[in-house]
Structure formats: C-alpha cells, structure tokens
Design an enzyme around this catalytic site. Sequence first.
Site, PDB file in Angstrom:
ATOM      1  N   GLY A   1       0.897  -1.307   0.088  1.00 44.41           N
ATOM      2  CA  GLY A   1      -0.071   0.071   0.024  1.00 44.41           C
ATOM      3  C   GLY A   1       0.855   1.237   0.042  1.00 44.41           C
TER       4      GLY A   1
ATOM      5  N   GLU B   1       5.409  -5.048   5.782  1.00 44.36           N
ATOM      6  CA  GLU B   1       5.958  -6.453   6.252  1.00 44.36           C
ATOM      7  C   GLU B   1       6.059  -7.407   5.204  1.00 44.36           C
ATOM      8  OE1 GLU B   1       1.774  -7.450   7.756  1.00 44.36           O
ATOM      9  OE2 GLU B   1       3.401  -8.874   7.919  1.00 44.36           O
TER      10      GLU B   1
ATOM     11  N   ASP C   1       0.341   1.878   8.945  1.00 43.01           N
ATOM     12  CA  ASP C   1      -0.190   1.011  10.115  1.00 43.01           C
ATOM     13  C   ASP C   1       0.965   1.163  11.174  1.00 43.01           C
ATOM     14  OD1 ASP C   1      -2.163   0.593   8.679  1.00 43.01           O
ATOM     15  OD2 ASP C   1      -1.876  -1.367   8.429  1.00 43.01           O
TER      16      ASP C   1
ATOM     17  N   GLY D   1      -5.568   0.087   9.974  1.00 42.84           N
ATOM     18  CA  GLY D   1      -4.990  -0.359  11.006  1.00 42.84           C
ATOM     19  C   GLY D   1      -5.459  -2.122  10.837  1.00 42.84           C
TER      20      GLY D   1
ATOM     21  N   HIS E   1      -9.047   5.263   2.412  1.00 40.98           N
ATOM     22  CA  HIS E   1      -7.629   5.684   1.915  1.00 40.98           C
ATOM     23  C   HIS E   1      -7.522   7.121   1.914  1.00 40.98           C
ATOM     24  CE1 HIS E   1      -8.609   1.814   0.354  1.00 40.98           C
ATOM     25  NE2 HIS E   1      -7.342   1.609   0.118  1.00 40.98           N
TER      26      HIS E   1
ATOM     27  N   ARG F   1      -4.288   7.593   3.437  1.00 41.35           N
ATOM     28  CA  ARG F   1      -2.955   7.276   2.763  1.00 41.35           C
ATOM     29  C   ARG F   1      -2.562   8.373   1.710  1.00 41.35           C
ATOM     30  NH1 ARG F   1      -3.465   1.245   1.791  1.00 41.35           N
ATOM     31  NH2 ARG F   1      -3.321   1.760  -0.546  1.00 41.35           N
TER      32      ARG F   1
HETATM   33  O1  F6P Z   1      -1.156  -1.777   4.885  1.00 33.27           O
HETATM   34  C1  F6P Z   1      -1.732  -0.589   5.139  1.00 33.27           C
HETATM   35  C2  F6P Z   1      -2.915  -0.492   5.020  1.00 33.27           C
HETATM   36  O2  F6P Z   1      -3.297   0.841   4.695  1.00 33.27           O
HETATM   37  C3  F6P Z   1      -4.092  -1.397   6.123  1.00 33.27           C
HETATM   38  O3  F6P Z   1      -4.274  -0.669   7.101  1.00 33.27           O
HETATM   39  C4  F6P Z   1      -5.230  -1.634   5.042  1.00 33.27           C
HETATM   40  O4  F6P Z   1      -6.045  -2.608   5.410  1.00 33.27           O
HETATM   41  C5  F6P Z   1      -4.672  -1.780   3.703  1.00 33.27           C
HETATM   42  O5  F6P Z   1      -3.715  -0.974   3.747  1.00 33.27           O
HETATM   43  C6  F6P Z   1      -5.679  -1.360   2.568  1.00 33.27           C
HETATM   44  O6  F6P Z   1      -5.012  -1.606   1.223  1.00 33.27           O
HETATM   45  P1  F6P Z   1      -5.496  -1.405  -0.107  1.00 33.27           P
HETATM   46  O7  F6P Z   1      -4.864  -0.413  -0.685  1.00 33.27           O
HETATM   47  O8  F6P Z   1      -5.262  -2.719  -0.635  1.00 33.27           O
HETATM   48  O9  F6P Z   1      -7.060  -1.300  -0.337  1.00 33.27           O
END
Ligand code: F6P
Length: 343
Positions: A10, A103, A127, A170, A273, A276
């Site tokens: 991600g 990870e 996370d 999370g 998102h 992010r």
């Molecule tokens: O790995 C970080 C994260 O932001 C998690 O908290 C969340 O579950 C996941 O990525 C969501 O990822 P995607 O972009 O695949 O929807």
Amino acid sequence: MRLGILTGGGDCPGLNAAIRAVTRRSIDTYGSSVVGIHNGWAGLIHGDTEPLSLYSVSGILHRGGTILGTSRTNPIKHPDGIERIKENIKKFELDAVVAIGGEDTLGAAAKLNEAGIPMVGLPKTIDNDIVGTDATFGFDTAVMIATDAIDRLHTTAESHHRVMVIEVMGRHTGWIAIKAGIAGGADCILIPEVPMEIGEVCHLVNQRKQRGKTFSLIVVAEGFSPKNATKLVTQDDKVDEFGHVRLGGIGHLIGVEIERLIDIETRVTILGHIQRGGSPTAYDRVLATQYGVAAADLLHNGGFGRMVALNGTKIESIPLTDIIGKIRKVDNHLYEIARVFFG
Ligand code: F6P
C-alpha cells in the site's frame, strides 16, 4: 554501483521523499547509477523500469503517492517469480535493490536476499506495525489526518447529541486509532489488540450521559473484533497475493449495535484511503529522508540483507529476516493512558 529501487504494498505519504533521498545520496556521494522499478515486485518480474536521475527526483519531496507506482504483487508466489527477477537483475545490470515497503514487501526482500539477490530494506506503512523500528514513515501523516477528522466530527456530534463512530485503518494493530484517539479526545478506542464487548462501549456512552455529556466519540481500527466474534468484518471474500482480506465495515456494525442496545442516535464515518493520500507531514518527510540516506549508505557499504530502522533518535539497521512474520503491536502502557479518558 548500479542499484534498483522499488516501492511495494500500500502506498503512503513519504515514499517520494525516500526515493529522492536514496537517489540523491547514491548519485551525489557514491557516483552510482539508479534504476527505478515500476509497481513494486511486478516491475522486477516483468522488466518494467526507468533510469532515475537527479532531475527525475527533483520536486517530489512534498508529494504524496509514489512516482514509481506500487502493487501488492508477491514474487515468491509467482511460479517462476524468483527466476525472472534474477534474469532481470542481470539484464538491467543491477548490483543490489532497495525495497521500500511494509512487512509483506520486506518479507519478500528477505527471501530474495537469501536466494542471492542483494537487498536493502526501508520500512514504510501508515499502520506503523513493523518490528525492530520505532517508527515507519506515513504513520505520522495518517494520525494527523485522522485527528483532524475526529476534531471535525466532534463539533457535529456535540451539536446533534449523537454518538460518532470513526473507523480508521489498522489491519493488525491499532496504532492510528490509539494515537489519533488520544489526540482527538476519544471516549472509547477499539483496537485489534484489545477485544471488547459492544455492551462495554454502550456502558461508556451511558456513563457520559449521566455526567451530562450527550455525545460520544468512538474510534475503531478496521481490524478490531468484538469479544467472542468468530471472524473479522470484511468488504468481500477476496484476498490479495499475500493472503490479506479487504477490511472495512466494523464501524457500521458497532453503530447499528449501539442504536439497538441503548437507542442513542449514531453516525458512522469510515476514513479509508484518505489516510494514505496527500502530502506527508514534516516528520514523515524527515524520517523518509533519513531512511533513504541511511539505506544508500548501507548498500554502498555492503550491508545487504538488512533494513534501516529508527532506534530512539538514531538510524540503525537490523537483519531483514528479523521482521518476517512478526507484528509490532500497540504497547499496553499507551493503551492504559488512552483508557484513563474512556467514558
Ligand atoms: O497496509 C496498510 C493498509 O493501509 C491497511 O491498514 C489497510 O487494511 C490496507 O492497507 C488497505 O489496502 P488496499 O490499498 O489494498 O485497499
């Protein structure tokens, strides 16, 4: 040297700052050349790359996302993944690869390093759950965004005398929930590390009501499960190449239960998102830059198979193999501090 650099898993704010730092340090200090690998491990499997120059990394420090693109491709799961990566390492004449990831990406880097492909790791994830380091970049920005959201929901909750449930990201841990929850004055914080019954949440809301507080803020991490629940709340049945389900929706379950059990009007917000995206905070830009410079130094000094890590105020490094299959959980001390303000 000629090194490759990729971002996997991600995305998160700070990735571009890290790419810039690795590239600048490698070219300016060591006279090396740098190859950008597109879309995580997928780019190394399919041979999708671009040369990175000082020019290509200028003006990206403050930008969210990743100029290289990312994916959740698992190279170990692809039948001929390792072989194709080895061929492309030869084809692009790479001496080593800097893998920036969480990870999953770093776990794959550890395995590829063992398979003879020199790797250096750099930890990122909103996370904040990677073991062996005090912090990952991206986390501070996510906490800031979540705190801002809680502040905004606070005023509308108060006006309408409602319960607001705020679901944050999370997957395995409640780092964003606990930090943003403390910062935003949450009346209850639900994290994967501490299962709780919804009845206890209702009790806290009622307790506040008795004190004359007609609204409550409940922060929940997406990976939380109520006590005795048999499975996580997911969006569908799909799993990614690392076996992860798509989380999201526990907030709604909690909201419905609160209205059913104590009949107080409740609203649910899932931040998703938004946490992010966008510009990294100053802290994340600096941490990503420190990691990037340290990773370039490590690589040019032969520190393959290692990950840069924050230890107190110092940037150090640990073996990549140390992080495989482990998760850094919220420490109990921090949870106990949050609990002082519950109800
Ligand atoms: O790995 C970080 C994260 O932001 C998690 O908290 C969340 O579950 C996941 O990525 C969501 O990822 P995607 O972009 O695949 O929807």
